[in-house]
Motif scaffolding. Structure first.
Motif, PDB file in Angstrom:
ATOM      1  N   TYR A  79      57.773  58.267  39.524  1.00 39.41           N
ATOM      2  CA  TYR A  79      58.855  57.654  40.303  1.00 39.41           C
ATOM      3  C   TYR A  79      58.442  56.259  40.747  1.00 39.41           C
ATOM      4  CZ  TYR A  79      61.909  56.761  44.334  1.00 39.41           C
ATOM      5  OH  TYR A  79      62.778  56.192  45.233  1.00 39.41           O
ATOM      6  N   MET A  80      59.268  55.282  40.435  1.00 35.80           N
ATOM      7  CA  MET A  80      59.075  53.907  40.882  1.00 35.80           C
ATOM      8  C   MET A  80      60.166  53.581  41.895  1.00 35.80           C
ATOM      9  SD  MET A  80      59.164  50.415  38.612  1.00 35.80           S
ATOM     10  CE  MET A  80      59.142  48.788  39.389  1.00 35.80           C
ATOM     11  N   PRO A  81      59.832  53.511  43.194  1.00 37.70           N
ATOM     12  CA  PRO A  81      60.858  53.265  44.210  1.00 37.70           C
ATOM     13  C   PRO A  81      61.375  51.836  44.168  1.00 37.70           C
ATOM     14  CG  PRO A  81      58.691  53.308  45.214  1.00 37.70           C
ATOM     15  CD  PRO A  81      58.494  53.688  43.777  1.00 37.70           C
ATOM     16  N   GLU A  82      62.555  51.656  44.735  1.00 33.26           N
ATOM     17  CA  GLU A  82      63.176  50.328  44.740  1.00 33.26           C
ATOM     18  C   GLU A  82      62.468  49.375  45.693  1.00 33.26           C
ATOM     19  OE1 GLU A  82      67.494  48.256  45.862  1.00 33.26           O
ATOM     20  OE2 GLU A  82      67.231  50.427  46.040  1.00 33.26           O
ATOM     21  N   HIS A  83      62.139  49.840  46.877  1.00 35.98           N
ATOM     22  CA  HIS A  83      61.678  48.943  47.930  1.00 35.98           C
ATOM     23  C   HIS A  83      60.166  48.742  47.872  1.00 35.98           C
ATOM     24  CE1 HIS A  83      65.663  49.041  49.594  1.00 35.98           C
ATOM     25  NE2 HIS A  83      65.636  50.356  49.630  1.00 35.98           N
ATOM     26  N   ASP A  84      59.719  47.643  48.445  1.00 35.85           N
ATOM     27  CA  ASP A  84      58.298  47.322  48.505  1.00 35.85           C
ATOM     28  C   ASP A  84      57.593  48.338  49.409  1.00 35.85           C
ATOM     29  OD1 ASP A  84      55.840  46.196  48.441  1.00 35.85           O
ATOM     30  OD2 ASP A  84      56.400  44.301  49.375  1.00 35.85           O
ATOM     31  N   CYS A  85      56.634  49.067  48.846  1.00 33.49           N
ATOM     32  CA  CYS A  85      55.984  50.129  49.610  1.00 33.49           C
ATOM     33  C   CYS A  85      54.476  50.137  49.373  1.00 33.49           C
ATOM     34  CB  CYS A  85      56.572  51.486  49.214  1.00 33.49           C
ATOM     35  SG  CYS A  85      56.507  51.788  47.433  1.00 33.49           S
ATOM     36  N   LEU A  86      53.921  48.996  48.935  1.00 31.76           N
ATOM     37  CA  LEU A  86      52.518  48.940  48.561  1.00 31.76           C
ATOM     38  C   LEU A  86      51.648  48.508  49.746  1.00 31.76           C
ATOM     39  CD1 LEU A  86      52.943  47.141  45.114  1.00 31.76           C
ATOM     40  CD2 LEU A  86      52.663  49.591  45.528  1.00 31.76           C
ATOM     41  N   MET A 131      46.798  43.925  46.937  1.00 32.44           N
ATOM     42  CA  MET A 131      48.186  43.738  46.510  1.00 32.44           C
ATOM     43  C   MET A 131      49.004  42.902  47.479  1.00 32.44           C
ATOM     44  SD  MET A 131      49.036  47.447  44.775  1.00 32.44           S
ATOM     45  CE  MET A 131      48.436  48.376  46.184  1.00 32.44           C
ATOM     46  N   GLY A 132      48.475  42.661  48.674  1.00 30.71           N
ATOM     47  CA  GLY A 132      49.183  41.798  49.611  1.00 30.71           C
ATOM     48  C   GLY A 132      49.330  40.381  49.089  1.00 30.71           C
ATOM     49  N   GLY A 133      48.467  39.973  48.172  1.00 31.10           N
ATOM     50  CA  GLY A 133      48.543  38.633  47.594  1.00 31.10           C
ATOM     51  C   GLY A 133      49.272  38.589  46.273  1.00 31.10           C
ATOM     52  N   TYR A 134      49.880  39.693  45.882  1.00 28.65           N
ATOM     53  CA  TYR A 134      50.602  39.744  44.617  1.00 28.65           C
ATOM     54  C   TYR A 134      51.963  39.061  44.724  1.00 28.65           C
ATOM     55  CZ  TYR A 134      47.566  43.168  42.231  1.00 28.65           C
ATOM     56  OH  TYR A 134      46.530  43.790  41.595  1.00 28.65           O
ATOM     57  N   SER A 135      52.420  38.510  43.610  1.00 29.49           N
ATOM     58  CA  SER A 135      53.807  38.047  43.517  1.00 29.49           C
ATOM     59  C   SER A 135      54.723  39.265  43.407  1.00 29.49           C
ATOM     60  CB  SER A 135      53.981  37.171  42.278  1.00 29.49           C
ATOM     61  OG  SER A 135      53.795  37.949  41.096  1.00 29.49           O
ATOM     62  N   GLY A 137      56.716  40.017  40.998  1.00 26.46           N
ATOM     63  CA  GLY A 137      56.598  40.591  39.671  1.00 26.46           C
ATOM     64  C   GLY A 137      55.364  41.458  39.522  1.00 26.46           C
ATOM     65  N   MET A 138      54.240  41.037  40.092  1.00 24.74           N
ATOM     66  CA  MET A 138      53.009  41.820  40.027  1.00 24.74           C
ATOM     67  C   MET A 138      53.148  43.110  40.827  1.00 24.74           C
ATOM     68  SD  MET A 138      50.368  38.620  40.407  1.00 24.74           S
ATOM     69  CE  MET A 138      48.897  39.621  40.575  1.00 24.74           C
ATOM     70  N   LYS A 139      53.836  43.059  41.960  1.00 26.99           N
ATOM     71  CA  LYS A 139      54.049  44.276  42.750  1.00 26.99           C
ATOM     72  C   LYS A 139      54.899  45.280  41.982  1.00 26.99           C
ATOM     73  CE  LYS A 139      53.614  42.114  47.316  1.00 26.99           C
ATOM     74  NZ  LYS A 139      54.334  41.725  48.568  1.00 26.99           N
ATOM     75  N   GLN A 140      55.922  44.782  41.287  1.00 30.52           N
ATOM     76  CA  GLN A 140      56.757  45.690  40.492  1.00 30.52           C
ATOM     77  C   GLN A 140      55.937  46.329  39.377  1.00 30.52           C
ATOM     78  OE1 GLN A 140      59.159  46.160  42.597  1.00 30.52           O
ATOM     79  NE2 GLN A 140      60.857  45.904  41.155  1.00 30.52           N
ATOM     80  N   ARG A 141      55.033  45.580  38.778  1.00 33.84           N
ATOM     81  CA  ARG A 141      54.179  46.132  37.723  1.00 33.84           C
ATOM     82  C   ARG A 141      53.233  47.193  38.289  1.00 33.84           C
ATOM     83  NH1 ARG A 141      53.576  42.599  33.020  1.00 33.84           N
ATOM     84  NH2 ARG A 141      55.040  40.858  33.190  1.00 33.84           N
ATOM     85  N   ALA A 142      52.711  46.941  39.487  1.00 32.45           N
ATOM     86  CA  ALA A 142      51.830  47.931  40.117  1.00 32.45           C
ATOM     87  C   ALA A 142      52.592  49.219  40.413  1.00 32.45           C
ATOM     88  CB  ALA A 142      51.230  47.353  41.402  1.00 32.45           C
TER      89      ALA A 142
END
Length: 310
Positions: A79-86, A131-135, A137-142
């Motif tokens: 499952y890949m959630p919609e919202h930023d949760c990293l 991951m706090g320094g990710y763009s 796009g990188m967060k979505q890939r993670a």
């Protein structure tokens, strides 16, 4: 039996019905789930994961009942959630390894799988960075990597291109397509961007206010309509002039999107008539192409809410 099956699935809240007697079957490959905001897409995913109970009706995922076998489903589904949760202070590698272990993989296997999936999604070099320094796009890939680490049979991707620039969006669409075609994993992906689903989906399920509006192969949406789209230039009222000339010549012509004209094809000579009239009027023919149905036509004809034809 489909990968996902629902029958009379309904989810009601005190003031709104999120899903209304939904009957749908999802098979292998990449299935796009499209609908306006509030159409019931995210609610359906939560029910399929066994996280939210349905008000009535039934649903099964990979043969398991969502009402009683949620744990079994979640063990087999990514499952890949919609919202930023990293977590900002954790690296992608540590997160994906941890979630792999939570899915039942031994530590060594989880590390190996994490390395593989992070490389597949394009985070091989950045996997040890917080991951706090990710763009975006990188967060979505993670988030995509953690959904794949335990080698699921099905992945549920909720708006995977949210917040991405055009280049990153293209990369994500290609990744989703690879998951379904090369990895052999069934995919259910939600989006409100119609053009995305046309590019990556084998099948499309259209929801409108919690109801099934249409479910069919993507190619069924994109067949030829029997008309031409014509664009001309040369003067401000060029489209109006040509449109009237085509009507005077006995053809059916009407305004289309932008400054184009839609002309119904009467016979094989119709393109020649369009070309000759354009020349006679001293206009320039920019393009003349066969018009195809798009997914957005279903919403226009069916009266669904605001969905973007990107």
């Amino acid at each position: 039996m489909g990968v996902i099956e629902t029958a009379g699935l309904t989810k009601s809240y005190p003031r709104v019905t999120a899903l209304d007697h939904l009957d749908v079957t999802v098979g292998d490959g990449v299935t796009g789930l499209v609908g306006a905001n509030g159409a019931g897409k995210s609610t359906l995913i939560k029910i399929l994961l066994g996280l939210v109970p349905a008000t009535s009706g039934t649903a099964s995922v990979l043969g398991y009942d969502v009402a009683t076998e949620g744990a079994e489903i979640r063990a087999l589904v990514g499952y890949m959630p919609e919202h930023d949760c990293l977590p900002a202070d954790v690296s992608a590698s540590d997160l994906v390894v941890h979630l792999g272990q939570m899915s039942g993989l031994p530590y060594a296997a989880a590390r190996e799988r994490a390395s593989d999936v992070l490389r597949h999604v394009g985070l091989a070099e950045e996997r040890y960075r917080p991951m706090g320094g990710y763009s975006t796009g990188m967060k979505q890939r993670a988030k995509l990597a953690q959904a794949l680490v335990h080698d699921p049979r099905l992945v549920l991707l909720d708006e995977p291109t949210n917040g991405l620039d055009p280049s990153s969006r293209d990369d994500m669409l290609a990744l989703v397509r690879r998951i379904g075609s090369e990895f052999g994993i069934a995919v259910l992906v939600t989006s409100h961007l119609l053009g995305e689903l046309e590019r990556m989906s084998d099948h499309v399920v259209v929801l409108d206010s919690g109801r099934l509006l249409r479910s069919s192969a993507t190619t069924d949406f994109l067949h030829a309509t029997g008309s031409l789209l014509v664009e001309v230039q040369g003067r401000p009222d060029a489209d109006r002039l040509l449109g009237q000339a085509l009507v005077d010549a006995g053809l059916v012509a009407r305004p289309a999107e932008g400054r184009m004209i839609e002309v119904e094809v009467r016979d094989d000579a119709t393109p020649d008539v369009v070309r000759d009239l354009t020349v006679d009027l001293g206009l320039g023919l920019v393009r003349m192409q066969e018009r195809h149905h798009r997914i957005e036509d279903v919403f226009r004809d069916g009266g669904a809410g605001s969905v973007q034809p990107v």
